[in-house]
Design an enzyme around this catalytic site. Sequence first.
Site, PDB file in Angstrom:
ATOM      1  N   ASP A  19       6.246  37.844  -7.151  1.00 34.51           N
ATOM      2  CA  ASP A  19       7.173  37.390  -5.803  1.00 34.51           C
ATOM      3  C   ASP A  19       7.473  35.864  -6.129  1.00 34.51           C
ATOM      4  O   ASP A  19       6.708  34.861  -6.089  1.00 34.51           O
ATOM      5  CB  ASP A  19       5.999  37.623  -4.467  1.00 34.51           C
ATOM      6  N   LEU A  20       8.816  35.730  -6.267  1.00 33.85           N
ATOM      7  CA  LEU A  20       9.228  34.327  -6.667  1.00 33.85           C
ATOM      8  C   LEU A  20       9.019  33.666  -5.343  1.00 33.85           C
ATOM      9  O   LEU A  20       9.155  34.019  -4.268  1.00 33.85           O
ATOM     10  CB  LEU A  20      10.577  34.382  -7.025  1.00 33.85           C
ATOM     11  N   TYR A  24      15.925  31.689  -3.440  1.00 39.03           N
ATOM     12  CA  TYR A  24      17.539  31.015  -3.472  1.00 39.03           C
ATOM     13  C   TYR A  24      17.258  29.644  -3.740  1.00 39.03           C
ATOM     14  O   TYR A  24      18.187  29.033  -4.255  1.00 39.03           O
ATOM     15  CB  TYR A  24      18.265  31.625  -2.070  1.00 39.03           C
ATOM     16  N   ARG A  56       9.983  22.892   4.272  1.00 42.00           N
ATOM     17  CA  ARG A  56       8.898  23.688   5.126  1.00 42.00           C
ATOM     18  C   ARG A  56       7.916  22.813   5.611  1.00 42.00           C
ATOM     19  O   ARG A  56       7.310  23.026   6.818  1.00 42.00           O
ATOM     20  CB  ARG A  56       8.223  24.903   4.362  1.00 42.00           C
ATOM     21  N   ASP A 111      14.112  39.065  -5.410  1.00 40.03           N
ATOM     22  CA  ASP A 111      13.113  38.152  -5.862  1.00 40.03           C
ATOM     23  C   ASP A 111      11.622  38.592  -5.874  1.00 40.03           C
ATOM     24  O   ASP A 111      10.569  37.877  -6.185  1.00 40.03           O
ATOM     25  CB  ASP A 111      12.950  36.896  -4.750  1.00 40.03           C
ATOM     26  N   GLU A 112      11.425  39.999  -5.935  1.00 40.92           N
ATOM     27  CA  GLU A 112      10.098  40.577  -6.183  1.00 40.92           C
ATOM     28  C   GLU A 112      10.189  41.910  -7.146  1.00 40.92           C
ATOM     29  O   GLU A 112      11.489  42.535  -7.245  1.00 40.92           O
ATOM     30  CB  GLU A 112       9.521  41.403  -4.823  1.00 40.92           C
TER      31      GLU A 112
END
Length: 439
Positions: A19-20, A24, A56, A111-112
Amino acid sequence: HSKSVSARSAACRAVVHVDLDCFYAQVEMIRNPELRDKPLGVQQKNIVVTCNYEARKLGIKKLMSVKDAKEKCPQLVLVNGEDLTPYREMSYKVTELLGEFCPLVERLGFDENFVDITELVEKRLKQLQQSGCSTVCVSGHVYNHQAINLHDTAHVRLVIGSQIAEEFREAIHARLGLTGCAGVASNKLLSKLVSGTFKPNQQTVLLPESCQDLMRSLDHIQRVPGIGSKTTKRLETLGVRNVCDLQAFPSAVLEKELGVAVAQRIQKLSYGEDDSPVTPSGPPQSFSDEDSFKKCSSEVEVKEKIEELLSNLLDRIHKDGRQPHTVRLTIRQFSSTDKWFHRESRQCPIPPHLIQKFGKESSNVISPLVAILMKLFRKMIDVDLPFHLTLLSVCFSNLKDLPSSKKGSIGFYLKQMSPPSGSGKRGREVEDVSPGEGS
DNA sequence: TGGGGTTAT
DNA sequence: ATAACCC
């Protein structure tokens, strides 16, 4: 006892979920390294769809509105991410890289990826046993800090799996410059759930004894992949609120409410059981392009938007090399209540004479396709009455390989090894060929 | 709330 | 063709 342990673990799979991290945003930081140390958001229309970890820290969340994000963080840098091309390309590079280790790679979004490494683990286990080596070291975290028992071959296999996961992440970083998380477990569900336990750029392995703890750590049933919003609402009606409720709920009642298939599937999921295979994704099953907007209310506008979508799609299809046999038009009509629901679509076969022209450079396939799509549009919308669209989408599907007599660039990442002998019936033939295409 | 994808019915 | 699911 030891026999039953080895018999059980022999049947046990090892699955990695990769899982990146904020995919994006990572791609944008690679495209423009100046953005590296700044708070960065990727914007689509009025939404910040994802953001890097700098952002974040400052309180930006995924899917936050641009307005809220700028209020929260005026220094936030925004890049437009409505064109998915860079993300799609990088995404397939990741899948391709994992495919170098092992053939069983299944994509989930951009992305996974799931990778079934059972065979790889077996190979390494045998090498270890041959070399007389009796110690193996875990890579990354162990869920719950559970103690590893090297006499339990299930543990040993998963520990080897953690080393392979580390190699996956190292390769993705070295070759593509991307970071991400990985989870290692005995099935897809568990690998996915455990990959999220330590969050950026870390990995975690789940040993079987901690499975129930992991499942019960989920505060709400919608956190179980496979239980979506609709099912959650039905379940809440039944008084089922958390994973324990679902585990204990009478199967017969569940089956009546949700149907046998869904009921049995999700109840197994609640126990952490998931026998669904890692299914190699291969090249995409469809290509689509969509655009949303405040208002589109005339046929001329619709035609312009469709032309734009189409020209992007034709590029992609040309690079892929296969020919689509179906087109679909999807619309969303304005409605003050529920905004992002209620899509309608119409689809039709692509006439064979047009299919031929997909690979070619100079032929004008676009005008006849626009005509077809406008017909589909009129099946949904009476153009003599006022209308108000908020989304248009065009999708090509039912992709078939070119007849092998035709050469062309293979767009997908696998440069297929040609089968041992060239005799005829290996590849799937195109049955639906128009006159003149025969081999 | 975007711009994609998949499978099941 | 839609509905559910996933990101």
